[in-house]
Design a protein around this motif. Sequence first.
Motif, PDB file in Angstrom:
ATOM      1  N   GLY A 125       0.804  -1.219   0.000  1.00  0.00           N
ATOM      2  CA  GLY A 125       0.000   0.000   0.000  1.00  0.00           C
ATOM      3  C   GLY A 125       0.832   1.262   0.000  1.00  0.00           C
ATOM      4  O   GLY A 125       0.470   2.262  -0.634  1.00  0.00           O
ATOM      5  N   LEU A 148       2.991   1.404  -3.562  1.00  0.00           N
ATOM      6  CA  LEU A 148       2.211   1.898  -4.697  1.00  0.00           C
ATOM      7  C   LEU A 148       1.942   3.397  -4.611  1.00  0.00           C
ATOM      8  O   LEU A 148       1.922   4.095  -5.623  1.00  0.00           O
ATOM      9  CB  LEU A 148       0.872   1.169  -4.774  1.00  0.00           C
ATOM     10  N   SER A 149       1.692   3.882  -3.399  1.00  0.00           N
ATOM     11  CA  SER A 149       1.286   5.278  -3.236  1.00  0.00           C
ATOM     12  C   SER A 149       2.463   6.238  -3.199  1.00  0.00           C
ATOM     13  O   SER A 149       2.263   7.459  -3.142  1.00  0.00           O
ATOM     14  CB  SER A 149       0.465   5.435  -1.959  1.00  0.00           C
ATOM     15  N   TRP A 203       4.310   0.962 -11.054  1.00  0.00           N
ATOM     16  CA  TRP A 203       2.940   0.737 -11.548  1.00  0.00           C
ATOM     17  C   TRP A 203       2.926  -0.142 -12.799  1.00  0.00           C
ATOM     18  O   TRP A 203       2.092  -0.001 -13.683  1.00  0.00           O
ATOM     19  CB  TRP A 203       2.218   2.065 -11.803  1.00  0.00           C
ATOM     20  N   HIS A 220      -9.346  -2.920  -3.787  1.00  0.00           N
ATOM     21  CA  HIS A 220      -8.313  -3.051  -4.810  1.00  0.00           C
ATOM     22  C   HIS A 220      -8.891  -3.267  -6.209  1.00  0.00           C
ATOM     23  O   HIS A 220      -8.386  -2.701  -7.179  1.00  0.00           O
ATOM     24  CB  HIS A 220      -7.367  -4.214  -4.463  1.00  0.00           C
ATOM     25  N   TYR A 277      -2.173   3.712  -0.062  1.00  0.00           N
ATOM     26  CA  TYR A 277      -2.983   3.456  -1.258  1.00  0.00           C
ATOM     27  C   TYR A 277      -4.465   3.735  -1.011  1.00  0.00           C
ATOM     28  O   TYR A 277      -5.099   4.487  -1.754  1.00  0.00           O
ATOM     29  CB  TYR A 277      -2.761   2.006  -1.702  1.00  0.00           C
ATOM     30  N   THR A 278      -5.044   3.171   0.044  1.00  0.00           N
ATOM     31  CA  THR A 278      -6.465   3.378   0.304  1.00  0.00           C
ATOM     32  C   THR A 278      -6.744   4.799   0.782  1.00  0.00           C
ATOM     33  O   THR A 278      -7.819   5.340   0.512  1.00  0.00           O
ATOM     34  CB  THR A 278      -7.000   2.354   1.324  1.00  0.00           C
ATOM     35  N   TRP A 285      -5.687   3.261 -10.867  1.00  0.00           N
ATOM     36  CA  TRP A 285      -5.689   2.990  -9.435  1.00  0.00           C
ATOM     37  C   TRP A 285      -6.416   1.688  -9.116  1.00  0.00           C
ATOM     38  O   TRP A 285      -6.238   1.126  -8.034  1.00  0.00           O
ATOM     39  CB  TRP A 285      -6.349   4.145  -8.669  1.00  0.00           C
TER      40      TRP A 285
END
Length: 547
Positions: free
Chosen positions: A81, A84-85, A105, A169, A486-487, A526
Amino acid sequence: MIKNIKLMLFVVLGIAITSCEEDFLETTPTDAISASDALANEENMQLVLNGLHRGLYSQSQTIFPGGNTARAGNHYWVPLGDNLSGELIHSANANNLGWRDEMQWNSHTLPTSLTNRILWYHRYNIIAGANLLINRVNDGTLTQSEKLNEILGQAHTYRAYAYLSLVQHYGRGYLIGNPASDPGVPILFSSEAPFTSEPRSTVQQIYDQIEADLNAAIAAFENATSRPGGGAAAKSQLNIDVAYGLMARMALSKGDWQTAADAAIRARQDYPIMNEADWKSGFNTNELPEVIWGSNVIAAETTFFRSYFYLMSNTFNGSQIRNNPKIADRRLVDAIPDTDYRKDVFIIGAPNTNTSAANGQGGFGNDPNFTDEAVFDAAVDSLNAVYGITTRFNLHPYMHFKMKNANPGSIDPDDVIYMRSSEMYLIEAEAKAMMGDIAGAQAALDPLGSERDSAYDSSVFNTQELLMEHIKFQRRLELWGEGFGYTDKIRWDEGIDHAADGGSGASAVLYQEAYQQDRPSINDDWIFKIPQAEIDANPNIGPGDQN
């Protein structure tokens, strides 16, 4: 999915009968337990549940056919998480386990990628095991008891956890989409043949199922035996606090602010905020007082170079770390007040020893922070001595020592923490800020902020806008490296821009397309791709269902 679910259920049973507790092993050989015996009574059902606990961090090939040694459950999914962010920043080029591909990515955007496939089937494996237990408890043939309710509560919590992970996701974010019509993931309840594949339910239907499971879990836990103590092993067992914590996360992600605040308060009540010594101890054990839930990784089932700490702890003795020390966004670190002890775990002035560093400043003579080689060498020796590493480990400005191995410089296993009480304070604060309850949000922030920062004053954040900016800062700092980036960005509809505001410290050459990404509401990248293997196997999901 029909074949995969059939196989996964057999593997759930297989994990259960090879994960027996010592007292059970003393009386019953593991190879003598049949599949039917695994659900015959509470003791054996607990073994199935123990299989789910260990399945959270086992290498995926031990969980289901078609798994892969490069993905060891939540050892991989938790730090993903922040990878990715762009919160967890790579300082150099290294691609062990595809970790660079994730950062760039180049993985979750491909339907054939290992990550898309393994995450999908790992979470459905949890659902399959939960269904097995829920359906057995509810078939009416077992005598109801507090122990049986504990098993039922954990099973419902596991199913909610897996569906929340899947929909966050593989579906569009609840607050930035149209949940009543946006496609989510299939809902499955089967635990015995014939298995039936399902089409994708809507995001709303998935959230409805998550909420129903959490309500069922809480009801079961209220009439159940309690978690056996508060040690590292006990905290791998789910309890009513975990269910409330997941309720808080779920409600926050859908904008149900009051439910989020109420559940967060309930979840954290028995888990005091850590002091400075605990916070700086390395986040490597469930024993920490804030930990509500985490995997207690036992030495017999270590994942070695597949672990959480291998991917992001700068004290783990693996090439991913030695060659590529992980750094934090310098814009975040520079914004931390000097009175906040959390700043101490980010080494702003660390010497850059890596001649292959992505910023081109590695090695004495290239590092602009040092003009005296003796001072440079002394700084290296000092950091190595303090953190228990050697000159084999590269150093880099803004590197972190938040996560540290209990045995630094080793490859020993450490626990994987999933939920802490600090997160619950931050959920309450965000929920109350979004409801316009300024005083309530400030009060929620005070216990955490005043513990971490000796000069903390929440009263200066006296508008909703100021509060939300501060809460975002506090989440990014307090929860850094714990996988929430990420979230959070999806919920807040924020993109990635490593170049903005003086730059994060990431390399545009190394990060490629991931160096800048538009916000989630206008950027479907995303959303994880549905695994091509699922599209090929499920007659109810076709190419037109792809994200």
